[in-house]
Write a protein that holds these residues in place. Structure first.
Motif, short mmCIF file in Angstrom:
data_model
loop_
_atom_site.label_atom_id
_atom_site.label_comp_id
_atom_site.label_asym_id
_atom_site.label_seq_id
_atom_site.Cartn_x
_atom_site.Cartn_y
_atom_site.Cartn_z
N HIS A 339 25.72 63.04 74.93
CA HIS A 339 25.30 64.42 76.26
C HIS A 339 23.97 64.46 76.33
O HIS A 339 22.92 64.54 77.00
CB HIS A 339 26.78 65.32 76.55
CG HIS A 339 26.11 65.56 77.83
ND1 HIS A 339 27.63 66.99 78.22
CD2 HIS A 339 25.93 65.54 78.75
CE1 HIS A 339 27.18 67.45 79.31
NE2 HIS A 339 26.30 66.43 79.73
N LEU A 340 23.55 64.94 74.53
CA LEU A 340 22.43 65.50 74.78
C LEU A 340 20.82 64.79 74.89
O LEU A 340 20.04 64.87 75.72
CB LEU A 340 22.65 66.17 73.50
CG LEU A 340 20.78 67.39 73.41
CD1 LEU A 340 20.68 68.06 74.25
CD2 LEU A 340 21.70 68.07 71.97
N THR A 341 21.35 63.05 74.57
CA THR A 341 20.80 62.25 74.34
C THR A 341 20.38 61.78 76.01
O THR A 341 19.40 61.46 76.36
CB THR A 341 20.68 61.05 73.73
OG1 THR A 341 21.01 61.66 72.30
CG2 THR A 341 20.25 59.65 74.40
N LEU A 343 20.90 63.69 78.22
CA LEU A 343 19.89 64.49 79.32
C LEU A 343 18.65 64.67 79.01
O LEU A 343 17.60 64.94 79.83
CB LEU A 343 21.34 66.35 78.65
CG LEU A 343 21.80 66.44 79.78
CD1 LEU A 343 22.61 68.01 78.56
CD2 LEU A 343 21.82 66.68 81.51
#
Lengths: 446, 125, 514
Positions: A339-341, A343
């Motif tokens: 998810h952070l990638t 974002l």
């Protein structure tokens, strides 16, 4: 049975190869008198369809967050998770693999952990991060134990703004190990003077920002006070999205940063499984708990990744290990990094801005309701309001009106005279209509 | 009489004019494999015989290095912190761990000499 | 240092070199920090309406250092990474003590029902009646299978469950006023490392119990260690040598006779479901790894779940939260009540709900009959492997029936000059994940094989034939097949010494060479 490939013919052939005439012969090391001589008093096997029907009926008795305007936080947050994340973590190679003990055939998991460690270090502005812990609360407990090892002292000071479940987990282990854990009273306004509690016996101060009432705290002065007395500053967060907008603990002098990573990539799941984040300074690396993944090369000179510095861990050091933890939070850690990638820096910052904007909007609406008071001077996406009457009843009323509206402080701090406080979170999932409905319902009740 | 003595835990202690040098034996390093990390005692620490003084770690094992005799730590081989491989390369030379000022040199009498240690290693190898 | 990829040497392989380093479907993949950019995002988020910040001056100003990928790039990145992993769905995964069984996909879809996956732990209880019902139902299954009267649901993994059981024991000892004197926990030498670590976490000192010549706890040696200073024993049963501790009742009685408790490590419960019940044997506490026996996915190392069943003697000390059946239905007790002996809280919220749903889905699918059949098949398969390899490979405690896993040592490999590690790495080239190696410590060069009940006979036969072929190769001196292995995995053997001597634990931007 659909999950068991052997049939009775296979079983007979296998018994013959083994040289016994019945399956019971293989259980002969269990003394006859100790064997269960009856069937378990449980239902018999069910088809996939029947099982699904029964479980779906149970699920239908719950009110999902997505079915109502939803404003509950207090340590677990509902955010939108891109559909690709759930698809990717369900790939067989991620879902059904074990701990990467054979690195040659586990590079997928290992590289993802290496990327995760780098992301967590960057988010918290710390030097090193591990491959994750069970959750934020146990990570906090582990941080306190680590501080005791580093400082060779035994007293932890726990801020009154620390999530009460986290404080209780620390107190439970402290009691078991004859260490001190001094818990300050609930600190609704972030007004406590933690620096005054630090002395030469203090191993660490544990402080949360945004705190359990939503207040943001500048830790710089406290960090200086800790340093002066040789104590470590442990900074905790429960809302990882806040790090996209708020000054990170590493930039304010924290020695250990721990937190709950659920809000990135992971659903609410009624409280678990979540993912604990754990980061610290390079100089404390060898006192860290948990798995670490490191870069190396293979026999052909190609870059690859392995679990490393394992001598800290239980399978080697046994009773002298830095922790008893064996697993990390595997798939939850993977969902976090995916998810952070997705974002990225720009996306995370924007997401954090939207969260803050929505909470500011909601606080503005509440400020206009007679009898309702927003108590925070600062906040990220969560704040505390004083309501006229017991918050627990108001929350129940709201639920009956189809709004999941906050957590009564009395549920987290019973018997502390906080009955008229409600902790409210607003994230990107809330629409204008949601916030308007919440404010209007609260006006009707309050 | 030689100035070298050995413990059953595979430490050696070598008497030198300015103190007693302690390290792990060649057999010990070969059993341990590639040494990746060494934790040394602090200079000035006073150790009782048999007390854990240092830690030596390979990828898959960690083991304590004990003081073969009582004394005060008067020096440590800080080169090991940068280059733990010295323990593998020259266990009896540049791979030493720490230096003791012995409080009771007669304690060494209870330890094995070279011949006895070699025989001891044969029984466990 | 971060190294860019470089082409694999083709020397000696007889194959042309690859420009990309890729080999057909096996594709190299850079780090997100090498392929991503901070201004790219795979998520569209609208700009909020103008508003006034209320951050109290604590805005983050410096760049964070996070690369982003668009959705197609992210899909490709993670799919390529996934293809470098072995998995149970792709092949037999015989890791002893880990129970790598099939993970039914029904469980995944049930855990994702919004009524389970999308509920908040602090929602009003009136809105989560079904969740409480599910936890109560799972508890009922666990208690009946183990014959124990209580269960603590909040521990997050097996090791956390161990800590839970030891805390309950410590609290019970404190309640008897014996905290100062009862501080020793006995741990067999074959135990998982988590056992002594969990005992130490709770403040106990550990003492090792030797293993007898038959691979089981030496009862006489155990009894000689017993006294008023002993708090508990932590014993895995079936033990880590794959053997049932036949003296378990005598061990329990001996512990109880001196006022100590019996903690059972339930990691190997998959061998005995429906066959015998720990509660009937005198066990006081046992954790159950839902990710082993009850098929919740291992996920590359977690999340686990480790509920702990407790005897009547320990039940009063169970941690919060727990469920209480009241007139108005189930209630969550989240705080230690005034008159309670509960030892406190182990983790935030109520436990690994997502794992509970999956485990219950597995149990309901199997039913009492299927659960027992699964245990029988697991034991049958392990013994089938034992019987098919015992003429070639040596067992440290003689050839005797095993439970769900079979333990070999390296005595048979000694003459070949190869190690257990070499043998394991050669299995990788044959398309198998190696068995557990060098554990338990009581067997020299241990190889612990647990096939589980999920393998067909054809799959077991091929596995056996492969190990036999490898063994003959070793006897024939075909050294190359082992010492250089693996040759065909995404990576050859990795330099763990280098990783530990100079730890690189995160990516950093390459520095410009002058």
């Amino acid at each position: 049975m659909r999950y068991l490939p052997l049939n009775s013919e296979d079983r007979s052939e296998m018994l013959a190869r083994i040289g016994v005439d019945s399956i019971d012969a293989l259980f002969s090391s269990i003394p006859e008198a100790n064997r269960l001589s009856r069937d378990l008093d449980l239902p018999l096997r069910r088809s996939e369809m029947e099982t699904q029907r029964l479980l779906a009926a149970m699920a239908a008795k719950n009110m999902p967050a997505g079915s109502a305007p939803f404003f509950i936080g207090a340590g677990a947050y509902k955010h939108h998770i891109p559909a690709s994340v759930d698809h990717l973590i369900q790939r067989s190679e991620f879902l059904t693999s074990y701990t990467p003990y054979q690195p040659e055939i586990s590079q997928g998991t290992l590289q993802a952990i290496f990327e995760f460690q780098t992301q967590v270090a960057a988010l918290t502005a710390m030097d090193v991060a591990n491959a994750s812990m069970y959750d934020g609360s146990t990570a906090t407990m582990e941080a306190v134990l680590m501080a005791h090892r580093v400082t060779k002292r035994r007293k932890a000071v726990l801020s009154g703004g620390l999530h009460p479940h986290y404080a209780e987990v620390v107190r439970t282990v402290s009691k078991m190990t004859d260490n001190d854990a001094l818990s300050l009273p609930p600190d609704v306004f972030a007004a406590e003077d933690l620096a005054a509690e630090v002395d030469e016996e203090t191993s660490c101060v544990v402080v949360q920002t945004p705190d359990a009432f939503g207040n943001l705290r500048d830790l710089s002065a406290l960090a200086a006070a800790c340093k002066e007395h040789g104590a470590l500053l442990i900074a905790v967060f429960t809302e990882a999205i806040s790090l996209g907008l708020v000054k990170p603990p590493g930039a304010m002098g924290a020695d250990i940063v721990v937190g709950e990573g659920q809000s990135i990539g992971n659903g609410l799941n009624f409280g678990g499984p979540y993912v604990g984040l754990f980061a610290t300074r390079q100089k404390y690396l060898r006192q860290m708990p948990g798995r670490l993944c490191g870069e190396t090369v293979d026999a052909d000179g190609r870059r690859g990744f392995v679990l490393t510095l394992s001598t800290r861990e239980q399978h080697i050091k046994r009773d002298k290990a830095t922790s008893s933890i064996c697993t990390n939070a595997g798939l939850c850690c993977l969902a976090f990094t995916m998810h952070l990638t997705l974002l990225g820096e720009a996306g995370l910052r924007q997401l954090a801005r939207v969260n803050h904007a929505n909470a500011v909007d909601l606080a503005g609406r509440f400020a206009q309701i007679y009898g309702v008071e927003v108590l925070n001077r600062s906040f990220f996406n969560e704040f505390t309001v004083r309501v006229p009457g017991p918050a627990a009843e108001i929350v129940e009323h709201l639920a009956q009106k189809g709004i999941l509206g906050g957590v009564p402080a009395s549920r987290l701090w019973p018997g502390e005279d906080l009955d008229d406080l409600m902790i409210v979170a607003s994230s990107e999932i809330n629409t204008d209509e949601d916030r308007a409905a919440f404010a209007s319902a609260l006006r009707g009740i309050a | 009489m030689s100035n070298l003595r050995y413990t059953k835990d595979h430490e050696y202690i070598r008497l030198e004019p300015d103190g007693a040098v302690v390290g792990i034996t060649d057999f010990a390093q070969s059993q341990l494999g590639d040494v990746v990390f060494v934790e040394l005692p602090v200079v000035g620490a006073v150790l009782a015989e048999g007390a854990e003084a240092a830690v030596v770690e390979s990828v898959k094992a960690a083991s304590g290095v004990n003081a073969p005799a009582s004394g005060e730590v008067i020096g440590v081989n800080s080169a090991l912190e940068e280059k733990p491989a010295l323990v593998n390369e020259e266990p009896n030379g540049s791979g030493w761990f720490f230096k003791l000022k012995l409080s009771d040199p007669s304690e060494l009498d209870a330890l094995m000499d070279e011949e006895a240690y070699e025989a001891f290693v044969k029984t466990i190898a | 240092m971060n190294r860019p990829e470089h082409p694999i040497s083709s020397a000696g392989t007889g194959r042309p070199r690859s420009f990309t380093s890729n080999r057909g479907l096996c594709q190299e993949e850079g780090l997100i920090f090498e392929i991503g950019r901070p201004d790219v995002s795979g998520v569209d988020i609208d700009e909020p309406a103008p508003f006034e910040m209320r951050l109290g001056g604590l805005e983050r100003e410096e760049p964070i250092g996070l690369p982003g990928l668009s959705e197609p790039e992210a899909m490709r990145h993670y799919v390529r990474l996934s293809q470098k992993n072995y998995s149970i769905d792709a092949g037999l995964y015989p890791l002893g003590s880990c129970t790598m069984k099939h993970n039914p996909r029904l469980n995944e879809s049930m855990a994702r029902l919004p009524g389970f996956g999308d509920i908040h732990p602090l929602q009003p209880e009136s809105t989560v009646a079904g969740a409480l019902e599910l936890i109560a139902e799972l508890s009922r299954w666990l208690m009946e299978m183990t014959g124990m009267p209580a269960v603590a649901m909040s521990p997050k993994a097996g090791a956390h469950g161990e800590a839970c059981g030891m805390m309950a024991i410590k609290a019970a000892i404190a309640a008897r006023g014996e905290s100062a004197t009862r501080r020793i926990v006995l741990v067999p030498e074959s135990a998982h490392g988590t056992n002594p670590a969990s005992a130490a976490l709770v403040g106990f000192a550990t003492r090792t119990v030797p293993c007898g010549p038959d691979g089981r706890v030496d009862l006489a040696a155990l009894k000689s260690l017993l006294g008023p200073d002993v708090a508990a024993i932590m014993l895995t049963n079936p033990n880590t040598c794959g053997l049932f501790e036949s003296d378990i009742v005598a061990i329990a009685e001996a512990m109880h006779a001196v006022g100590a408790y019996f903690y059972c490590d339930g990691a190997n419960f998959n061998a005995i479901v429906g066959k015998t019940r720990p509660g009937d044997l005198g066990v006081d506490a046992m954790h159950i790894n839902l990710h082993k026996t009850f098929s919740t996915p291992h996920g590359g190392g977690g999340p686990g779940a480790g509920p702990v069943v407790l005897s009547a003697r320990l039940a009063p000390f169970a941690p919060v939260p727990f469920l209480r059946e009241g007139e108005s239905g189930l209630r969550l007790v989240e705080h230690v009540e005034a008159d309670s002996q509960s030892f406190g809280r182990m983790a935030a919220f109520h436990g690994q709900m997502g794992m509970f749903v999956r485990a219950l889905s597995y149990m309901m699918s199997h039913g009492a009959d299927g659960l027992r059949q699964a245990s029988e098949d697991a034991v049958l398969s392990a013994n089938y492997i034992r019987a098919s390899l015992s003429d070639l490979m040596t067992q440290p405690f003689g050839d005797q029936p095993c439970m769900h896993e079979v333990l070999f040592d390296d005595a048979w490999l000694k003459p070949t000059g190869l190690s257990t590690l070499d043998f394991a790495k050669a299995m990788i080239d044959e398309g198998y994940h190696p068995m557990t190696i060098y554990f338990p410590l009581v067997a020299h060069g241990a190889m612990l094989i647990e096939p589980t009940e999920s393998e067909s006979k054809a799959s077991l036969d091929l596995f056996i034939a492969t190990l036999r072929d490898l063994a003959f190769s070793a006897f024939d001196g075909a050294f190359d097949r082992f010492v250089g292995a693996p040759y065909h995995a995404p990576r050859r053997r990795l330099d763990e010494t280098r990783a530990a001597r100079n730890p690189i634990l995160k990516w950093s931007a390459p520095t410009q060479d002058v």
